[in-house]
Design a protein around this motif. Structure first.
Motif, PDB file in Angstrom:
ATOM      1  N   LEU A  91      -6.528   7.192  -2.472  1.00 53.13           N
ATOM      2  CA  LEU A  91      -6.607   5.778  -2.105  1.00 53.13           C
ATOM      3  C   LEU A  91      -6.401   5.642  -0.602  1.00 53.13           C
ATOM      4  O   LEU A  91      -5.414   6.128  -0.056  1.00 53.13           O
ATOM      5  CB  LEU A  91      -5.537   4.974  -2.854  1.00 53.13           C
TER       6      LEU A  91
ATOM      7  N   ILE B 179     -10.776   5.879  -9.222  1.00 57.63           N
ATOM      8  CA  ILE B 179     -10.082   6.501  -8.095  1.00 57.63           C
ATOM      9  C   ILE B 179      -9.775   7.935  -8.506  1.00 57.63           C
ATOM     10  O   ILE B 179      -8.975   8.165  -9.422  1.00 57.63           O
ATOM     11  CB  ILE B 179      -8.773   5.759  -7.752  1.00 57.63           C
TER      12      ILE B 179
ATOM     13  N   ILE C   4      -8.381  -1.732  -6.777  1.00 57.44           N
ATOM     14  CA  ILE C   4      -7.713  -0.612  -7.444  1.00 57.44           C
ATOM     15  C   ILE C   4      -7.900  -0.711  -8.960  1.00 57.44           C
ATOM     16  O   ILE C   4      -8.145   0.284  -9.642  1.00 57.44           O
ATOM     17  CB  ILE C   4      -6.215  -0.594  -7.087  1.00 57.44           C
ATOM     18  N   LYS C   5      -7.795  -1.920  -9.472  1.00 53.46           N
ATOM     19  CA  LYS C   5      -7.842  -2.144 -10.916  1.00 53.46           C
ATOM     20  C   LYS C   5      -9.217  -1.861 -11.507  1.00 53.46           C
ATOM     21  O   LYS C   5      -9.330  -1.311 -12.610  1.00 53.46           O
ATOM     22  CB  LYS C   5      -7.446  -3.598 -11.205  1.00 53.46           C
TER      23      LYS C   5
ATOM     24  N   LEU D 179     -11.120   6.061  -3.267  1.00 49.85           N
ATOM     25  CA  LEU D 179     -11.429   4.658  -3.002  1.00 49.85           C
ATOM     26  C   LEU D 179     -10.945   4.278  -1.613  1.00 49.85           C
ATOM     27  O   LEU D 179      -9.760   4.416  -1.307  1.00 49.85           O
ATOM     28  CB  LEU D 179     -10.761   3.756  -4.049  1.00 49.85           C
TER      29      LEU D 179
ATOM     30  N   PHE E 204      -1.283   7.151  -5.915  1.00 49.59           N
ATOM     31  CA  PHE E 204      -2.630   7.701  -5.833  1.00 49.59           C
ATOM     32  C   PHE E 204      -2.804   8.766  -4.752  1.00 49.59           C
ATOM     33  O   PHE E 204      -3.820   9.476  -4.760  1.00 49.59           O
ATOM     34  CB  PHE E 204      -3.644   6.573  -5.592  1.00 49.59           C
TER      35      PHE E 204
ATOM     36  N   ASN F 248     -15.122  -2.824  -0.397  1.00 53.01           N
ATOM     37  CA  ASN F 248     -14.999  -1.471  -0.943  1.00 53.01           C
ATOM     38  C   ASN F 248     -16.283  -1.099  -1.676  1.00 53.01           C
ATOM     39  O   ASN F 248     -17.014  -1.977  -2.172  1.00 53.01           O
ATOM     40  CB  ASN F 248     -13.808  -1.363  -1.903  1.00 53.01           C
TER      41      ASN F 248
ATOM     42  N   MET G  92       0.821  -1.215   0.000  1.00 47.65           N
ATOM     43  CA  MET G  92       0.000   0.000   0.000  1.00 47.65           C
ATOM     44  C   MET G  92       0.853   1.263   0.000  1.00 47.65           C
ATOM     45  O   MET G  92       0.451   2.289  -0.557  1.00 47.65           O
ATOM     46  CB  MET G  92      -0.943  -0.001   1.206  1.00 47.65           C
TER      47      MET G  92
ATOM     48  N   GLU H 185      -5.576  -5.209  -4.909  1.00 46.90           N
ATOM     49  CA  GLU H 185      -5.186  -4.914  -6.292  1.00 46.90           C
ATOM     50  C   GLU H 185      -6.400  -4.931  -7.219  1.00 46.90           C
ATOM     51  O   GLU H 185      -6.537  -4.081  -8.107  1.00 46.90           O
ATOM     52  CB  GLU H 185      -4.149  -5.925  -6.765  1.00 46.90           C
TER      53      GLU H 185
ATOM     54  N   GLN I  44       1.460   1.977  -3.556  1.00 49.62           N
ATOM     55  CA  GLN I  44       0.261   2.467  -4.243  1.00 49.62           C
ATOM     56  C   GLN I  44      -0.100   3.885  -3.809  1.00 49.62           C
ATOM     57  O   GLN I  44      -0.601   4.675  -4.609  1.00 49.62           O
ATOM     58  CB  GLN I  44      -0.917   1.521  -3.985  1.00 49.62           C
ATOM     59  N   LYS I  45       0.170   4.207  -2.547  1.00 51.60           N
ATOM     60  CA  LYS I  45      -0.141   5.561  -2.058  1.00 51.60           C
ATOM     61  C   LYS I  45       0.745   6.607  -2.721  1.00 51.60           C
ATOM     62  O   LYS I  45       0.334   7.760  -2.893  1.00 51.60           O
ATOM     63  CB  LYS I  45       0.030   5.615  -0.540  1.00 51.60           C
TER      64      LYS I  45
END
Length: 212
Positions: free
Chosen positions: A107, A138, A133-134, A144, A103, A159, A96, A130, A99-100
């Protein structure tokens, strides 16, 4: 003779079932590993790292460390059927972090599995994150939030659904199918999936004693 024949047929059937389950487990492990180390994931990570090198060298160094932690965990867990929940949690936080960077505040992860104990199939939480997110929009207007928490003897990942348009032949549900098959092999309780305004997956917590 009839009793012997029936006993033999049952033995053959049990052997075939065991072989099918073993093949499903091996295939699921391969698919989960492949999804994590895909060129697409690495490409996005390296793009983010390129920007960080010029913008914030301290954060770039931390990014490299977290990326190495992600790949180390993938390699260490690839031959394991289950791992302690705390190990999976630590891996997910490293994932994460990456990913942060991409995003930002769009996110969010609400993770509450403290003290849950038990075991989980490796990489499954990451695969569900994943997938969220996909497949979901977002944006600043629609951030998200992914929630992971304990509910009785299950780990719940959920989610709100804001589906992206499907582009080309983009796969749908392959990762989830693999997770379901893995838990058929690992637990006598089924993975529960519900979808409405919220997409929710409930994973059975595997007791520690099951591997002893």
């Amino acid at each position: 003779i009839l009793h012997s024949r029936e006993f033999l047929l049952r033995g053959i059937k049990a052997t075939l079932n065991a072989e099918v389950l073993e093949k499903e487990s091996i295939r699921a492990k391969y698919e989960s590993l492949k999804s994590q180390i895909s060129p697409h994931f690495l490409f996005n990570s390296l793009n983010a790292l390129t920007n960080l090198v010029y913008e914030d060298q301290d954060k770039a160094a931390k990014f490299i460390k977290q990326l190495s932690e992600v790949y180390r965990y993938v390699l260490d867990s690839r031959d394991k059927e289950v791992v302690p929940m705390e190990e999976e949690k630590k891996f997910l936080l490293s994932y994460m972090f990456l990913q942060k960077i991409r995003f930002g505040d769009k996110l969010r992860l609400d993770l509450n599995v403290a003290g849950s104990g038990g075991l989980v199939a490796p990489l499954v939480l990451q695969m569900l994150v994943e997938n969220a997110i996909k497949h979901n929009v977002i944006s600043e207007e629609h951030p998200l939030t992914i929630r992971i928490y304990v509910e009785e003897a299950f780990i719940v990942v959920e989610n709100e659904i804001r589906k992206k348009p499907v582009i080309g032949n983009e796969s749908q549900g392959i990762g989830l199918d693999n997770i379901i098959h893995r838990y058929e092999y690992l637990s006598d309780r089924k993975v529960e999936v519900t979808a409405g305004n919220t997409f929710r997956v409930k994973l059975p917590v595997i007791p520690d004693y099951q591997t002893r």
